[in-house]
Design a protein around this motif. Structure first.
Motif, PDB file in Angstrom:
ATOM      1  N   ILE A  10       0.861  -1.179   0.000  1.00 21.52           N
ATOM      2  CA  ILE A  10       0.000   0.000   0.000  1.00 21.52           C
ATOM      3  C   ILE A  10       0.894   1.224   0.000  1.00 21.52           C
ATOM      4  O   ILE A  10       1.640   1.456   0.951  1.00 21.52           O
ATOM      5  N   LEU A  11       0.833   1.977  -1.088  1.00 17.08           N
ATOM      6  CA  LEU A  11       1.666   3.170  -1.215  1.00 17.08           C
ATOM      7  C   LEU A  11       1.203   4.259  -0.259  1.00 17.08           C
ATOM      8  O   LEU A  11       2.004   5.014   0.268  1.00 17.08           O
ATOM      9  N   GLY A  12      -0.100   4.338  -0.029  1.00 16.31           N
ATOM     10  CA  GLY A  12      -0.610   5.322   0.904  1.00 16.31           C
ATOM     11  C   GLY A  12      -2.099   5.519   0.788  1.00 16.31           C
ATOM     12  O   GLY A  12      -2.772   4.898  -0.031  1.00 16.31           O
ATOM     13  N   VAL A  13      -2.593   6.414   1.648  1.00 16.79           N
ATOM     14  CA  VAL A  13      -4.017   6.748   1.721  1.00 16.79           C
ATOM     15  C   VAL A  13      -4.209   8.201   1.302  1.00 16.79           C
ATOM     16  O   VAL A  13      -3.423   9.074   1.681  1.00 16.79           O
ATOM     17  N   VAL A  14      -5.249   8.447   0.526  1.00 14.59           N
ATOM     18  CA  VAL A  14      -5.661   9.797   0.124  1.00 14.59           C
ATOM     19  C   VAL A  14      -7.071  10.005   0.650  1.00 14.59           C
ATOM     20  O   VAL A  14      -7.924   9.127   0.513  1.00 14.59           O
ATOM     21  N   GLU A  15      -7.311  11.173   1.235  1.00 17.47           N
ATOM     22  CA  GLU A  15      -8.668  11.508   1.681  1.00 17.47           C
ATOM     23  C   GLU A  15      -9.281  12.489   0.686  1.00 17.47           C
ATOM     24  O   GLU A  15      -8.758  13.583   0.486  1.00 17.47           O
ATOM     25  N   ASN A  16     -10.366  12.070   0.049  1.00 20.57           N
ATOM     26  CA  ASN A  16     -11.100  12.910  -0.892  1.00 20.57           C
ATOM     27  C   ASN A  16     -12.255  13.584  -0.151  1.00 20.57           C
ATOM     28  O   ASN A  16     -12.681  13.120   0.903  1.00 20.57           O
ATOM     29  N   MET A  17     -12.763  14.677  -0.689  1.00 21.37           N
ATOM     30  CA  MET A  17     -13.876  15.429  -0.106  1.00 21.37           C
ATOM     31  C   MET A  17     -13.552  15.883   1.319  1.00 21.37           C
ATOM     32  O   MET A  17     -14.386  15.842   2.216  1.00 21.37           O
ATOM     33  N   ALA A  18     -12.315  16.296   1.517  1.00 15.80           N
ATOM     34  CA  ALA A  18     -11.831  16.715   2.840  1.00 15.80           C
ATOM     35  C   ALA A  18     -12.100  18.204   3.034  1.00 15.80           C
ATOM     36  O   ALA A  18     -11.196  19.028   2.982  1.00 15.80           O
ATOM     37  N   GLY A  19     -13.343  18.547   3.216  1.00 18.57           N
ATOM     38  CA  GLY A  19     -13.723  19.945   3.400  1.00 18.57           C
ATOM     39  C   GLY A  19     -14.075  20.609   2.085  1.00 18.57           C
ATOM     40  O   GLY A  19     -13.749  20.114   1.009  1.00 18.57           O
ATOM     41  N   PHE A  20     -14.754  21.713   2.192  1.00 15.49           N
ATOM     42  CA  PHE A  20     -15.139  22.522   1.030  1.00 15.49           C
ATOM     43  C   PHE A  20     -14.488  23.888   1.190  1.00 15.49           C
ATOM     44  O   PHE A  20     -14.668  24.556   2.208  1.00 15.49           O
ATOM     45  N   VAL A  21     -13.695  24.275   0.204  1.00 15.62           N
ATOM     46  CA  VAL A  21     -13.057  25.591   0.224  1.00 15.62           C
ATOM     47  C   VAL A  21     -13.898  26.526  -0.634  1.00 15.62           C
ATOM     48  O   VAL A  21     -14.030  26.327  -1.839  1.00 15.62           O
ATOM     49  N   CYS A  22     -14.490  27.528   0.002  1.00 18.16           N
ATOM     50  CA  CYS A  22     -15.344  28.471  -0.716  1.00 18.16           C
ATOM     51  C   CYS A  22     -14.522  29.217  -1.763  1.00 18.16           C
ATOM     52  O   CYS A  22     -13.479  29.803  -1.442  1.00 18.16           O
ATOM     53  N   PRO A  23     -14.973  29.220  -3.019  1.00 18.25           N
ATOM     54  CA  PRO A  23     -14.213  29.906  -4.071  1.00 18.25           C
ATOM     55  C   PRO A  23     -14.263  31.432  -3.958  1.00 18.25           C
ATOM     56  O   PRO A  23     -13.495  32.122  -4.616  1.00 18.25           O
TER      57      PRO A  23
END
Length: 136
Positions: free
Chosen positions: A37-50
């Protein structure tokens, strides 16, 4: 899986407990199959207001301290944490148009995050120390 010596996995999760439950099973499967396992990525980690660049946790993490669902999981299983990707409407729009968001919008939070994760993947493949994961 018969021969896993040249196979590596990158595990992607979201902060919600249901996703973390699935990822625990994926990590267990990879470990039993002898797949690195090369590693873990967390997707949808917060919403940054544009508009204001403030970050809101749309899906609060349920494992560990605030903002560390995937990161806590990676630590628990002794797997590298490659980084987190925030929700970013610019990335969604670019994907729908078939545009490379990382190349065409270098300033967006998702582009910055994806570039950092790509650097960490490269470092992990080389056996080098990873950059600290970005926080949004």
């Amino acid at each position: 899986m018969r021969n896993t010596e040249n196979v590596v996995a990158i595990i992607v999760t979201t902060p919600q407990e249901m996703a973390l439950l699935d990822v625990r099973k994926e990590i267990s499967f990879c470990q039993k199959a002898g797949c690195k396992i090369l590693g873990v990525v967390e997707n949808m980690a917060g919403f940054v207001c544009p508009h204001c660049n403030e970050t809101s946790e749309i899906f609060p993490p349920s494992a560990g301290e605030s903002g560390a669902g995937g990161e806590s999981l990676a630590k628990k299983y002794n797997v590298p944490f490659l980084g987190r990707i925030p929700l970013d409407p610019r990335l969604s729009r670019a994907s729908e148009r078939g545009v490379n968001a990382v190349r065409d919008d270098l300033e967006s939070p998702a582009s910055v995050a994806l570039s950092a994760i790509a650097r960490n993947v490269k470092r992990a493949l080389r056996g080098e120390a990873l950059e600290p994961a970005l926080r949004f």
